[in-house]
Write an enzyme that holds these catalytic residues in place. Structure first.
Site, short mmCIF file in Angstrom:
data_model
loop_
_atom_site.label_atom_id
_atom_site.label_comp_id
_atom_site.label_asym_id
_atom_site.label_seq_id
_atom_site.Cartn_x
_atom_site.Cartn_y
_atom_site.Cartn_z
N HIS A 110 0.92 -1.22 -0.02
CA HIS A 110 0.17 0.17 0.14
C HIS A 110 0.92 1.39 0.08
O HIS A 110 0.75 2.18 0.82
CB HIS A 110 -0.87 -0.17 1.17
CG HIS A 110 -1.94 -1.02 1.00
ND1 HIS A 110 -2.59 -1.44 -0.22
CD2 HIS A 110 -2.58 -1.87 2.21
CE1 HIS A 110 -3.32 -2.62 0.12
NE2 HIS A 110 -3.54 -2.98 1.50
N HIS A 134 -10.00 1.53 0.65
CA HIS A 134 -9.93 0.11 1.38
C HIS A 134 -10.79 -0.01 2.08
O HIS A 134 -10.82 -0.16 3.50
CB HIS A 134 -8.43 -0.07 2.00
CG HIS A 134 -7.85 -1.17 2.19
ND1 HIS A 134 -8.39 -2.06 3.25
CD2 HIS A 134 -6.90 -1.68 1.85
CE1 HIS A 134 -7.76 -3.13 3.26
NE2 HIS A 134 -6.80 -3.26 2.57
N GLU A 141 -11.15 -3.92 -3.39
CA GLU A 141 -10.23 -2.98 -3.73
C GLU A 141 -9.99 -2.78 -5.25
O GLU A 141 -9.28 -3.87 -5.68
CB GLU A 141 -8.96 -3.10 -2.91
CG GLU A 141 -9.17 -3.21 -1.50
CD GLU A 141 -8.01 -4.04 -0.85
OE1 GLU A 141 -6.86 -3.82 -0.83
OE2 GLU A 141 -8.40 -4.88 -0.26
C1 BGC Z 1 -4.15 -6.87 1.74
C2 BGC Z 1 -3.93 -7.71 2.65
C3 BGC Z 1 -3.99 -6.75 4.05
C4 BGC Z 1 -4.64 -5.70 4.05
C5 BGC Z 1 -4.54 -4.68 5.12
C6 BGC Z 1 -5.10 -5.90 1.64
O1 BGC Z 1 -5.29 -5.09 0.57
O2 BGC Z 1 -4.25 -7.75 0.33
O3 BGC Z 1 -3.14 -8.74 2.67
O4 BGC Z 1 -3.87 -7.57 5.10
O5 BGC Z 1 -4.82 -4.83 2.82
O6 BGC Z 1 -3.29 -4.13 4.99
#
Ligand code: BGC
Length: 345
Positions: free
Chosen positions: A106, A176, A308
């Site tokens: 991210h 998210h 997402e």
């Molecule tokens: C990821 C997960 C992660 C979550 C929070 C998602 O986009 O694919 O693996 O735990 O975000 O960070």
């Protein structure tokens, strides 16, 4: 109609504001300037009862202390970049490896944990902006980011993303939100449909192997409505290595929603539209009830599902995936719509 409230101050003392956009049927969304975060969505069930369908936090302290990106805008590069490195025109960039010291997840969390500026652009839209300096988290280019939220009378929430860099760079933005259409409990009984014939299987670090695997005959086949919990614990290494669904689906071309989900009990329905090639289905697999969410209620495993919308994970290192490298001055523009309603079985 838009109203603005104070949402407190970050640990560093920055003021955070909360904006509520409400339409004439009473559907309302709250967005906060910390992380350009979708903080709440209040929408009616089949009996007209409203509930907040976003799992997350009702204080700035909650977001700062306990967040797993709940509701946040994510970038510069949503999802993962393998080994925290990639190259642009042969020039290698080393990124922050904020996940187990191995991957960049991210975008290192930069956009999600920044306080954005906000302006009300009309009586149903808020535009947020944030300038990321050249080299932030290791990424090249100073980038101007904008995210706008517009709530329509038909209960669609449109999120427009915009970015422009002064150097060639990669951009991949998403939202998210952890949705729970019942507003409580877990989402294992929700029905989900995703318009994808293939998904990207991953290695033990959740990095796509490069394969586009047909969903046919696998627990990843959501081409017809399927209960999320039906196969989430199936004996498939793709699920066991990440405790459930945490995968990118390769969206089929065509009109209509790329994904739809509903809660059979309340009837609340979410439809997702996007112009992006992928969507990550993540079901809160790593939440364990130790973090307090809204009203102090623990954020339990599978308390929400995320859809997402995105370019595929690790795209900068996989030439066969649809690419998201933008030249200096070239605009990144993308739109995702979350449409709220009621499903009649
Ligand atoms: C990821 C997960 C992660 C979550 C929070 C998602 O986009 O694919 O693996 O735990 O975000 O960070």
């Amino acid at each position: 109609m838009i109203t603005k409230k104070d949402f407190g101050k970050t640990e560093k003392g920055e003021s955070v504001a909360l904006y509520t956009i409400e339409n004439s049927s009473g559907t309302a969304v709250d967005v906060i300037t910390y992380g350009a975060t979708l903080n709440a969505v209040r929408t009616a069930d089949r009996n007209g009862e409203f509930a907040d369908i976003i799992m997350g936090f009702d204080t700035i302290e909650g977001h700062e202390k306990y967040s797993n990106y709940q509701g946040m805008t994510v970038g510069r590069y949503a999802n993962r970049i393998a080994n925290g490195e990639f190259a642009v025109d042969g020039e290698k960039y080393e990124l922050v490896k904020n996940e187990k010291g191995i991957t960049c997840l991210h975008g290192g969390g930069e956009l999600s944990h920044a306080v954005w500026s906000a302006i009300i652009t009309d009586d149903s839209s808020i535009e947020m902006s944030y300038e990321s300096p050249d080299g932030a988290m290791g990424f090249p280019g100073k980038v101007d980011f904008k995210v706008s939220f517009t709530l329509y009378e038909d209960n669609s929430l449109k999120i427009d993303y915009f970015a422009v860099s002064d150097k060639k760079t990669v951009i991949n933005m998403t939202n998210h939100s952890y949705f729970n259409l019942a507003g409580k409990g877990d989402i294992l009984g929700h029905k989900l449909k995703i318009n994808a014939d293939a998904f990207t299987p991953t290695d033990e670090n959740s990095i796509p192997t490069g394969e586009l695997r047909p969903v046919e005959g696998t627990p990843f086949d959501f081409r017809q409505f399927k209960t999320i919990g039906d196969e989430i614990y199936a004996d498939d290494v793709q699920l066991t290595q990440c405790r459930g669904y945490d995968h990118n689906f390769c969206l089929n071309e065509g009109d209509g929603p790329v994904a739809s989900a509903y809660d059979p009990e309340s009837g609340r329905l979410l439809e997702v539209y996007t112009d992006l090639p992928g969507v990550q289905l993540y079901c809160g697999n790593f939440l364990d009830g130790t973090r307090p969410g809204k009203g102090g209620e623990p954020l339990i495993r599978h308390c929400g599902f995320c859809l997402e919308t995105q370019f595929y994970p690790n795209t900068p290192n996989v030439p066969s995936f649809p690419q998201c490298t933008y030249g200096a001055g070239e605009k990144y523009e993308s739109t995702t719509v979350f449409k709220f309603g009621v499903y009649n079985e």
